[in-house]
Enzyme design. Structure first.
Site, PDB file in Angstrom:
ATOM      1  N   ASN A 152       0.927   0.814  -3.272  1.00 54.64           N
ATOM      2  CA  ASN A 152       0.974   1.138  -4.700  1.00 54.64           C
ATOM      3  C   ASN A 152       0.075   0.148  -5.425  1.00 54.64           C
ATOM      4  O   ASN A 152       0.474  -0.978  -5.734  1.00 54.64           O
ATOM      5  CB  ASN A 152       2.411   1.066  -5.225  1.00 54.64           C
ATOM      6  CG  ASN A 152       3.283   2.132  -4.610  1.00 54.64           C
ATOM      7  OD1 ASN A 152       3.194   3.296  -4.981  1.00 54.64           O
ATOM      8  ND2 ASN A 152       4.089   1.747  -3.622  1.00 54.64           N
ATOM      9  N   GLU A 153      -1.141   0.602  -5.661  1.00 54.58           N
ATOM     10  CA  GLU A 153      -2.159  -0.251  -6.263  1.00 54.58           C
ATOM     11  C   GLU A 153      -1.973  -0.304  -7.780  1.00 54.58           C
ATOM     12  O   GLU A 153      -1.188   0.471  -8.337  1.00 54.58           O
ATOM     13  CB  GLU A 153      -3.547   0.310  -5.920  1.00 54.58           C
ATOM     14  CG  GLU A 153      -3.864   0.356  -4.423  1.00 54.58           C
ATOM     15  CD  GLU A 153      -4.223  -1.011  -3.831  1.00 54.58           C
ATOM     16  OE1 GLU A 153      -3.895  -2.058  -4.429  1.00 54.58           O
ATOM     17  OE2 GLU A 153      -4.822  -1.023  -2.735  1.00 54.58           O
ATOM     18  N   PRO A 154      -2.668  -1.229  -8.458  1.00 51.76           N
ATOM     19  CA  PRO A 154      -2.601  -1.272  -9.923  1.00 51.76           C
ATOM     20  C   PRO A 154      -2.817   0.119 -10.516  1.00 51.76           C
ATOM     21  O   PRO A 154      -3.675   0.875 -10.066  1.00 51.76           O
ATOM     22  CB  PRO A 154      -3.742  -2.227 -10.284  1.00 51.76           C
ATOM     23  CG  PRO A 154      -3.796  -3.165  -9.126  1.00 51.76           C
ATOM     24  CD  PRO A 154      -3.515  -2.304  -7.924  1.00 51.76           C
TER      25      PRO A 154
END
Ligand code: F6R
Length: 280
Positions: free
Chosen positions: A171-173
């Site tokens: 879950n990236e920025p």
């Protein structure tokens, strides 16, 4: 949220110092081995409790360099202290997409080599996102992965590492707090960090399947491990920063039972108060 000295959950853990900050219990251990042993002992205790009750124990597992010592300790407990994983069900956080399970970098291969090949877990109880599903069916596949977690009663303990971007799972920025299992695009920083494993950035997949932030937050306990000075800046932002999609690990502030298990270098940028040192 203000800083408060924490209530210690157990007095037999080898923690050096513990605080609660922004809802996160922070444990700073003398080294990564101590922190990993503590996490493995907590997992083993729950597995045994559940086995005694005739119940399953559902673990959420991570890959990467960080959890390797935890898996090593679980293997030792299995070999030397009769820990059985027959009642354990596992769900891994993520997998590159696309990738074949036998590829050197696949998380299926990683988990087999680092844990599953060395313990008595039932293979049908192991769940790792499938990097071979077709792009057309990946959305339905992710939905089923999510449903399977719920059908089995939800995750009891979720192990996490943290990426330099502040990702948990992949879950990236920009990830939403309510996100569920899905196909995501990897950030360039994450791809650079994986470049060595793939023999160059051009070989690193651009996408991955990951459990969502919401999936992770539904776990009953969350244990995030981070070791080394290179993690100190992101640990600082994750613990001390405001909740923001720019650092997805800050979403953990809202969880009721979350602990960061750190070594001294990873904790070195935290401005935590002087409190009592706990007995070993
Ligand atoms: C791995 C995962 C990632 C890693 C993170 C840290 O399943 O979900 O979030 O935990 O990238 O990786 P390491 O431990 O290699 O520093």
């Amino acid at each position: 949220m203000s800083i408060q000295p924490t209530e210690v959950r157990s007095n037999v853990r080898p923690s050096v110092r513990q605080w609660i900050r922004n809802g996160i219990e922070v444990g700073v251990f003398s080294d990564a081995d101590d922190a990993s042993r503590s996490a493995a002992n907590e997992i083993a205790t729950l597995i045994r409790q559940r086995a005694a009750e005739g119940q399953r124990c559902v673990l959420g597992l991570a890959t990467g360099s960080t959890p390797v010592r935890v898996y090593r300790e679980l293997i030792r407990l299995h070999r030397e202290e009769d820990l059985s994983m027959q009642n354990v069900v596992t769900f891994n956080l993520d997998e590159y997409f696309p990738i074949q399970p036998n590829a050197a970098q696949s998380y299926v291969r990683f988990m087999n080599e680092q844990l599953f090949d060395h313990v008595d877990i039932r293979r049908e109880n192991v769940h790792i996102p499938d990097g071979t599903v077709s792009i057309e069916s990946v959305s339905e596949y992710c939905h089923q992965y999510e449903s399977r977690i719920e059908q089995l009663g939800g995750i009891d303990i979720q192990l996490l590492g943290i990426g330099r971007t502040g990702h948990i799972g992949f879950n990236e920025p920009g990830s939403e707090q309510s996100s569920t299992t899905r196909l995501v695009r990897l950030s360039e920083i994450t791809r650079v960090d994986a470049a060595n494993d793939f023999g160059g950035i051009d070989n690193v997949p651009r996408m991955a399947i990951t459990m969502g932030v919401g999936t992770i937050l539904r776990s009953r306990r969350i244990r995030l491990l981070a070791f080394g000075e290179h993690k100190s800046a992101i640990v600082d932002r994750a613990v001390q920063g405001a909740i923001s999609h720019t650092v997805p690990a800050t979403y953990l502030h809202d969880h009721r039972n979350v602990e960061f298990l750190l070594d001294e270098p990873a904790a070195s940028m935290l401005t935590l108060p002087e409190t009592e040192t706990l007995a070993r």
